[in-house]
Structure formats: C-alpha cells, structure tokens
Design a protein around this motif. Sequence first.
Motif, PDB file in Angstrom:
ATOM      1  N   THR A  74      44.373  -3.174  18.785  1.00  0.00           N
ATOM      2  CA  THR A  74      42.937  -3.458  18.885  1.00  0.00           C
ATOM      3  C   THR A  74      42.500  -3.417  20.344  1.00  0.00           C
ATOM      4  O   THR A  74      43.314  -3.606  21.263  1.00  0.00           O
ATOM      5  CB  THR A  74      42.557  -4.835  18.300  1.00  0.00           C
ATOM      6  OG1 THR A  74      43.088  -5.866  19.133  1.00  0.00           O
ATOM      7  CG2 THR A  74      43.047  -4.991  16.865  1.00  0.00           C
ATOM      8  N   VAL A  75      41.211  -3.178  20.533  1.00  0.00           N
ATOM      9  CA  VAL A  75      40.645  -3.187  21.885  1.00  0.00           C
ATOM     10  C   VAL A  75      40.822  -4.576  22.487  1.00  0.00           C
ATOM     11  O   VAL A  75      41.204  -4.721  23.653  1.00  0.00           O
ATOM     12  CB  VAL A  75      39.158  -2.783  21.854  1.00  0.00           C
ATOM     13  CG1 VAL A  75      38.526  -2.916  23.230  1.00  0.00           C
ATOM     14  CG2 VAL A  75      39.000  -1.361  21.325  1.00  0.00           C
ATOM     15  N   GLY A  76      40.589  -5.604  21.675  1.00  0.00           N
ATOM     16  CA  GLY A  76      40.755  -6.976  22.153  1.00  0.00           C
ATOM     17  C   GLY A  76      42.163  -7.247  22.640  1.00  0.00           C
ATOM     18  O   GLY A  76      42.357  -7.827  23.709  1.00  0.00           O
ATOM     19  N   ALA A  77      43.161  -6.831  21.889  1.00  0.00           N
ATOM     20  CA  ALA A  77      44.558  -7.047  22.283  1.00  0.00           C
ATOM     21  C   ALA A  77      44.878  -6.332  23.586  1.00  0.00           C
ATOM     22  O   ALA A  77      45.570  -6.870  24.452  1.00  0.00           O
ATOM     23  CB  ALA A  77      45.496  -6.591  21.176  1.00  0.00           C
ATOM     24  N   ALA A  78      44.364  -5.124  23.745  1.00  0.00           N
ATOM     25  CA  ALA A  78      44.615  -4.355  24.967  1.00  0.00           C
ATOM     26  C   ALA A  78      44.028  -5.061  26.180  1.00  0.00           C
ATOM     27  O   ALA A  78      44.684  -5.198  27.220  1.00  0.00           O
ATOM     28  CB  ALA A  78      44.033  -2.952  24.835  1.00  0.00           C
ATOM     29  N   LEU A  79      42.790  -5.527  26.062  1.00  0.00           N
ATOM     30  CA  LEU A  79      42.116  -6.157  27.194  1.00  0.00           C
ATOM     31  C   LEU A  79      42.656  -7.553  27.475  1.00  0.00           C
ATOM     32  O   LEU A  79      42.731  -7.970  28.635  1.00  0.00           O
ATOM     33  CB  LEU A  79      40.609  -6.174  26.957  1.00  0.00           C
ATOM     34  CG  LEU A  79      39.968  -4.786  26.840  1.00  0.00           C
ATOM     35  CD1 LEU A  79      38.491  -4.910  26.515  1.00  0.00           C
ATOM     36  CD2 LEU A  79      40.194  -3.962  28.095  1.00  0.00           C
ATOM     37  N   TYR A 121      25.153  -1.991  19.881  1.00  0.00           N
ATOM     38  CA  TYR A 121      25.608  -3.369  19.715  1.00  0.00           C
ATOM     39  C   TYR A 121      26.644  -3.411  18.591  1.00  0.00           C
ATOM     40  O   TYR A 121      26.392  -2.931  17.492  1.00  0.00           O
ATOM     41  CB  TYR A 121      24.419  -4.275  19.379  1.00  0.00           C
ATOM     42  CG  TYR A 121      24.691  -5.746  19.585  1.00  0.00           C
ATOM     43  CD1 TYR A 121      24.517  -6.335  20.825  1.00  0.00           C
ATOM     44  CD2 TYR A 121      25.134  -6.544  18.537  1.00  0.00           C
ATOM     45  CE1 TYR A 121      24.754  -7.685  21.021  1.00  0.00           C
ATOM     46  CE2 TYR A 121      25.377  -7.892  18.717  1.00  0.00           C
ATOM     47  CZ  TYR A 121      25.188  -8.457  19.963  1.00  0.00           C
ATOM     48  OH  TYR A 121      25.437  -9.791  20.148  1.00  0.00           O
ATOM     49  N   ALA A 122      27.809  -3.957  18.870  1.00  0.00           N
ATOM     50  CA  ALA A 122      28.904  -3.983  17.897  1.00  0.00           C
ATOM     51  C   ALA A 122      28.606  -4.953  16.755  1.00  0.00           C
ATOM     52  O   ALA A 122      28.013  -6.006  16.959  1.00  0.00           O
ATOM     53  CB  ALA A 122      30.204  -4.367  18.580  1.00  0.00           C
ATOM     54  N   MET A 123      29.043  -4.579  15.575  1.00  0.00           N
ATOM     55  CA  MET A 123      28.831  -5.405  14.384  1.00  0.00           C
ATOM     56  C   MET A 123      30.021  -6.322  14.099  1.00  0.00           C
ATOM     57  O   MET A 123      30.012  -7.059  13.118  1.00  0.00           O
ATOM     58  CB  MET A 123      28.576  -4.516  13.163  1.00  0.00           C
ATOM     59  CG  MET A 123      27.277  -3.756  13.239  1.00  0.00           C
ATOM     60  SD  MET A 123      25.876  -4.889  13.181  1.00  0.00           S
ATOM     61  CE  MET A 123      25.103  -4.567  14.753  1.00  0.00           C
ATOM     62  N   ALA A 124      31.039  -6.276  14.951  1.00  0.00           N
ATOM     63  CA  ALA A 124      32.217  -7.131  14.786  1.00  0.00           C
ATOM     64  C   ALA A 124      32.761  -7.476  16.171  1.00  0.00           C
ATOM     65  O   ALA A 124      32.313  -6.943  17.190  1.00  0.00           O
ATOM     66  CB  ALA A 124      33.281  -6.418  13.947  1.00  0.00           C
ATOM     67  N   SER A 125      33.734  -8.344  16.192  1.00  0.00           N
ATOM     68  CA  SER A 125      34.349  -8.792  17.436  1.00  0.00           C
ATOM     69  C   SER A 125      35.226  -7.693  18.056  1.00  0.00           C
ATOM     70  O   SER A 125      35.670  -6.772  17.372  1.00  0.00           O
ATOM     71  CB  SER A 125      35.209 -10.021  17.148  1.00  0.00           C
ATOM     72  OG  SER A 125      35.968 -10.394  18.266  1.00  0.00           O
ATOM     73  N   VAL A 126      35.507  -7.827  19.328  1.00  0.00           N
ATOM     74  CA  VAL A 126      36.332  -6.870  20.058  1.00  0.00           C
ATOM     75  C   VAL A 126      37.722  -6.719  19.444  1.00  0.00           C
ATOM     76  O   VAL A 126      38.337  -5.660  19.552  1.00  0.00           O
ATOM     77  CB  VAL A 126      36.414  -7.268  21.556  1.00  0.00           C
ATOM     78  CG1 VAL A 126      37.135  -8.594  21.731  1.00  0.00           C
ATOM     79  CG2 VAL A 126      37.064  -6.196  22.395  1.00  0.00           C
ATOM     80  N   ASP A 127      38.203  -7.754  18.781  1.00  0.00           N
ATOM     81  CA  ASP A 127      39.538  -7.666  18.182  1.00  0.00           C
ATOM     82  C   ASP A 127      39.516  -7.056  16.790  1.00  0.00           C
ATOM     83  O   ASP A 127      40.538  -6.997  16.108  1.00  0.00           O
ATOM     84  CB  ASP A 127      40.246  -9.022  18.180  1.00  0.00           C
ATOM     85  CG  ASP A 127      39.479 -10.127  17.492  1.00  0.00           C
ATOM     86  OD1 ASP A 127      38.300  -9.915  17.120  1.00  0.00           O
ATOM     87  OD2 ASP A 127      40.041 -11.223  17.338  1.00  0.00           O
TER      88      ASP A 127
END
Length: 146
Positions: A74-79, A121-127
């Motif tokens: 996920t993008v969240g995990a990477a960041l 605008y994203a419809m969910a969280s970064v993860d």
Amino acid sequence: MKKTTKRLMALLLAAVMLLALAACGQKDAKDDGKVELPVADGAVIGTGATAITVEVQGADGKSVTFTVNTDEETVGAALLKLGVIAGEDSDYGLYVKTVNGETADYDKDGAYWAFYVNGEYAMASVDAYTPEAGTTYGFHVEKAEG
C-alpha cells in the motif's frame, strides 16, 4: 630497555581496549530505512520496482514533489516505512497527522492532511491504495469549514 618495552606494550594494550570499548558503545548502525525530513523537491527515495510520485503541499501553500520507489503493498505502508508520514489507526484507516515533517493539528485549528490521487480527493485512506507506477499521490493541508 625492558622497562620501556613493558610501558609501550601496556600503552598499546590500553589503546586497543579503549578502541574496543568505544566500538561496543556505539549504537547499531543498521539502516532502519527512514529518510531525512523534509524530503527535498525532486528527490528520489526508497527502493523497489514501483515508482510513484508524491506531492506535498504544506500549510504555507508551498509544494514539494518527489519520487518514491517501493515494493510495499500500500501507499501508506511505503510512506510509513520511509518515515514520510505518521499517524494513527482509526475506524476509517490510517489517520495521517504528519507528512514530510509537518504536523496538522485538527484539534488546534481544524487543519488536517487531505489525501489525493491524481489530483482527485481520495475516497479512502492512504493505506487502502496500492502503489501504481505513474500515479501521483498528494497530501495537502486543508482546514475544516465551520
């Protein structure tokens, strides 16, 4: 001459022991994967097969854009792994509070980090997003209305 040799050997032994103690006292130099913040505009960070673009617009309106290489799911995990973002888990996914060293404090002034995917605008969280090459993921400090 014997006395001089003994003193020299004792001095040499003391120096070796001092160096050994100094080496034992150092923290493990293991790379934890974190990057130095703030990440500079145009920087390329991380390692992995997928290259994504991250655009960060702080409260002052200034933006930086950098490339993240990752193999995370996920993008969240990477960041998170690189230390670019920090936050806490919520019922809706990762609630990002800090991006690129800047913290938005909703409780203080209604500011929060809005998450965007290719300018929308994203419809969910970064993860919840899988890193896709060529995609731009954005974080903008915004203020709640009201």
